[in-house]
Write a protein that holds these residues in place. Sequence first.
Motif, PDB file in Angstrom:
ATOM      1  N   ASN A   1      12.239  -1.522  -9.879  1.00  0.00           N
ATOM      2  CA  ASN A   1      13.554  -1.977 -10.344  1.00  0.00           C
ATOM      3  C   ASN A   1      14.637  -0.962 -10.019  1.00  0.00           C
ATOM      4  O   ASN A   1      15.750  -1.330  -9.618  1.00  0.00           O
ATOM      5  CB  ASN A   1      13.514  -2.246 -11.850  1.00  0.00           C
ATOM      6  N   GLN A   2      14.310   0.313 -10.165  1.00  0.00           N
ATOM      7  CA  GLN A   2      15.306   1.341  -9.857  1.00  0.00           C
ATOM      8  C   GLN A   2      15.513   1.488  -8.353  1.00  0.00           C
ATOM      9  O   GLN A   2      16.639   1.683  -7.882  1.00  0.00           O
ATOM     10  CB  GLN A   2      14.854   2.676 -10.460  1.00  0.00           C
ATOM     11  N   ILE A   3      14.427   1.392  -7.592  1.00  0.00           N
ATOM     12  CA  ILE A   3      14.545   1.490  -6.139  1.00  0.00           C
ATOM     13  C   ILE A   3      15.371   0.336  -5.582  1.00  0.00           C
ATOM     14  O   ILE A   3      16.183   0.510  -4.663  1.00  0.00           O
ATOM     15  CB  ILE A   3      13.139   1.509  -5.500  1.00  0.00           C
ATOM     16  N   GLN A   4      15.200  -0.849  -6.150  1.00  0.00           N
ATOM     17  CA  GLN A   4      15.894  -2.040  -5.658  1.00  0.00           C
ATOM     18  C   GLN A   4      17.339  -2.146  -6.132  1.00  0.00           C
ATOM     19  O   GLN A   4      18.092  -2.972  -5.628  1.00  0.00           O
ATOM     20  CB  GLN A   4      15.115  -3.297  -6.081  1.00  0.00           C
ATOM     21  N   ASP A   5      17.730  -1.316  -7.060  1.00  0.00           N
ATOM     22  CA  ASP A   5      19.112  -1.322  -7.562  1.00  0.00           C
ATOM     23  C   ASP A   5      20.021  -0.698  -6.507  1.00  0.00           C
ATOM     24  O   ASP A   5      19.857   0.467  -6.138  1.00  0.00           O
ATOM     25  CB  ASP A   5      19.180  -0.527  -8.863  1.00  0.00           C
TER      26      ASP A   5
ATOM     27  N   GLU B   1       8.947  -0.456 -13.252  1.00  0.00           N
ATOM     28  CA  GLU B   1      10.096   0.398 -13.556  1.00  0.00           C
ATOM     29  C   GLU B   1      10.614   1.091 -12.301  1.00  0.00           C
ATOM     30  O   GLU B   1      11.823   1.124 -12.036  1.00  0.00           O
ATOM     31  CB  GLU B   1       9.692   1.438 -14.608  1.00  0.00           C
ATOM     32  N   LEU B   2       9.691   1.625 -11.518  1.00  0.00           N
ATOM     33  CA  LEU B   2      10.086   2.301 -10.286  1.00  0.00           C
ATOM     34  C   LEU B   2      10.721   1.327  -9.298  1.00  0.00           C
ATOM     35  O   LEU B   2      11.757   1.625  -8.689  1.00  0.00           O
ATOM     36  CB  LEU B   2       8.861   2.970  -9.650  1.00  0.00           C
TER      37      LEU B   2
ATOM     38  N   ASN C   1      22.830   0.395  -6.735  1.00  0.00           N
ATOM     39  CA  ASN C   1      23.638   1.493  -7.275  1.00  0.00           C
ATOM     40  C   ASN C   1      22.852   2.796  -7.417  1.00  0.00           C
ATOM     41  O   ASN C   1      23.430   3.827  -7.781  1.00  0.00           O
ATOM     42  CB  ASN C   1      24.208   1.095  -8.645  1.00  0.00           C
ATOM     43  N   THR C   2      21.573   2.767  -7.139  1.00  0.00           N
ATOM     44  CA  THR C   2      20.759   3.985  -7.224  1.00  0.00           C
ATOM     45  C   THR C   2      21.109   4.913  -6.060  1.00  0.00           C
ATOM     46  O   THR C   2      21.024   4.501  -4.903  1.00  0.00           O
ATOM     47  CB  THR C   2      19.257   3.643  -7.180  1.00  0.00           C
TER      48      THR C   2
ATOM     49  N   LEU D   1      12.137   8.434  -6.390  1.00  0.00           N
ATOM     50  CA  LEU D   1      11.421   7.305  -6.983  1.00  0.00           C
ATOM     51  C   LEU D   1      10.355   6.777  -6.025  1.00  0.00           C
ATOM     52  O   LEU D   1       9.262   6.393  -6.439  1.00  0.00           O
ATOM     53  CB  LEU D   1      12.406   6.190  -7.339  1.00  0.00           C
TER      54      LEU D   1
ATOM     55  N   VAL E   1      18.049   9.891  -5.352  1.00  0.00           N
ATOM     56  CA  VAL E   1      17.232   9.441  -6.475  1.00  0.00           C
ATOM     57  C   VAL E   1      16.206   8.426  -5.989  1.00  0.00           C
ATOM     58  O   VAL E   1      15.038   8.456  -6.398  1.00  0.00           O
ATOM     59  CB  VAL E   1      18.118   8.833  -7.589  1.00  0.00           C
ATOM     60  N   ARG E   2      16.629   7.525  -5.095  1.00  0.00           N
ATOM     61  CA  ARG E   2      15.715   6.515  -4.563  1.00  0.00           C
ATOM     62  C   ARG E   2      14.546   7.176  -3.815  1.00  0.00           C
ATOM     63  O   ARG E   2      13.406   6.722  -3.911  1.00  0.00           O
ATOM     64  CB  ARG E   2      16.459   5.552  -3.640  1.00  0.00           C
TER      65      ARG E   2
END
Length: 283
Positions: free
Chosen positions: A155-159, A152-153, A161-162, A170, A166-167
């Motif tokens: 996926n958000q870091i690699q987005d 989960e972490l 658009n994050t 994370l 926020v990155r």
Amino acid sequence: MEKGWKQAVLKTARGTFEYFQKGKGIPLCVTHYYSDFNATGDLFADAFTPHFSVYLVNLRGTGKSTPIQKGEDIGFTETVKDLEAIRETLGFSSWSFAGHSTGGMVGLVYGLSSRSSLHQLFLVGTAASKDYMFADGCIYRQDHPQFAKMQELLNQIQDINTPEGVRTALGKERKALSLYDQRLYDAVFPPTIHKKTAVDRLNYFSHQEIHKFDVIDQLSHIDVPTWIACGKYDVQCPASCSQTIYRGIPHSELHIFEKSNHYPFAEEPVLFQAALASFIERY
């Protein structure tokens, strides 16, 4: 010891590269496959500044270094070619190399392809094959209790658009999952270091480069003195991976830190320094 990292930008035959220098002595290169460094430095690189003149390199696509034109430009082999161009432009006939985690993977490829350029090799918390993801105790294996949280972490870091803020938060959560004692996070990681994650490089590593990485059968060709270190409870690159590297490289030593996870240089800094200094004195 010098207090700060000195920033420089170097033009080479393979492009322009940013680096940060600190320490005195013979030169040593430090980098990480998907970190974006700045003048606040790096905790792993700091561990070597009492012993070397450390060059902390921003790889292609990070900091003020040459942008990425295509994915193949940032594979392990091309990355080593970039490091060689930096070494040659700086005028060093050889230098040492230290890498943690994915930086250690770069170091293994460096040791195999450019052995005459290296004086010593330092590999910490790393692996010689994509199969580290299937090792017992690895957090990237589906049966690990923290597998879902780590995914989960990531996926958000690699987005892309994050938001960067926020990155960063994370990334802090992700590092906490890789500590022997998560309660000590603030004591282990100083707030004065503000390096970032290079998302393009992380994505290429995760989706392309790591899936073809396996140098286990070639390790015997690395013939420079090599110091291998890891935490006994490393969940990213389990200790068995460092043991494999140790068995494969002829002139190597292995040190396993009993109260560390993925960051022994930060979790057990005094013991890490003692073991590191002992190796350097002998080689």
